[in-house]
Enzyme design. Sequence first.
Site, PDB file in Angstrom:
ATOM      1  N   HIS A  49       0.853  -1.194   0.000  1.00  4.70           N
ATOM      2  CA  HIS A  49       0.000   0.000   0.000  1.00  4.70           C
ATOM      3  C   HIS A  49       0.889   1.244   0.000  1.00  4.70           C
ATOM      4  O   HIS A  49       2.071   1.181   0.346  1.00  4.70           O
ATOM      5  CB  HIS A  49      -0.895   0.011   1.233  1.00  4.70           C
ATOM      6  N   GLU A  51       1.132   3.882   1.939  1.00  5.66           N
ATOM      7  CA  GLU A  51       1.755   4.254   3.204  1.00  5.66           C
ATOM      8  C   GLU A  51       2.906   3.305   3.545  1.00  5.66           C
ATOM      9  O   GLU A  51       3.966   3.747   4.005  1.00  5.66           O
ATOM     10  CB  GLU A  51       0.717   4.242   4.339  1.00  5.66           C
ATOM     11  N   CYS A  79      -5.767   2.350   5.883  1.00  7.43           N
ATOM     12  CA  CYS A  79      -6.449   1.100   6.223  1.00  7.43           C
ATOM     13  C   CYS A  79      -5.853   0.572   7.535  1.00  7.43           C
ATOM     14  O   CYS A  79      -4.849   1.097   8.017  1.00  7.43           O
ATOM     15  CB  CYS A  79      -6.263   0.083   5.094  1.00  7.43           C
ATOM     16  N   CYS A  82      -2.063  -0.240   7.229  1.00  3.93           N
ATOM     17  CA  CYS A  82      -1.233   0.956   7.103  1.00  3.93           C
ATOM     18  C   CYS A  82      -1.203   1.752   8.399  1.00  3.93           C
ATOM     19  O   CYS A  82      -0.160   2.277   8.784  1.00  3.93           O
ATOM     20  CB  CYS A  82      -1.719   1.812   5.941  1.00  3.93           C
TER      21      CYS A  82
END
Length: 152
Positions: A49, A51, A79, A82
């Site tokens: 992801h 991040e 999320c 993250c």
Amino acid sequence: MTHIDFMRRAIELSRQNMRQGAGGPFGAVIVRNGEGWNKVTSSHDPTAHAEVTAIREACRQVKDFSLKDSIIYTSCEPCPMCLAAIYWARIDRIYYANTRQQAADIQFDDSLIYDEIPKPIDRRLIPTEQILNAEALAVFKEWDEKSDKIRY
């Protein structure tokens, strides 16, 4: 640069890399030498992801696992994975643009994970069973007694 400038960069990373087919429409900037964008589909890595990739890059740049005294700007509310990574990296502040509900509206819905976390292990969707606890606990004991460990 201002908060607006950093967030615009995160949004631009999300747009640019989504258009290039790197992954979903997510970007992140860490003010301490880290940029990242979603690379889930292009890297075949469900943990890639925006991040997380930004954290990996920033840590590589500063040669440390702690990003204390840094700020993350992310194009969407993080999320659960993250968010946990942000806490593990010890980032001081989070700025985000889109909400998790807006992400859910375009089929990026994290509500299942948010719902699963507080459930007792035996009530989660993925069957989970503890085995070999004594053997693993011996390693924890050894870590606890290790004099030269690096705490994190």
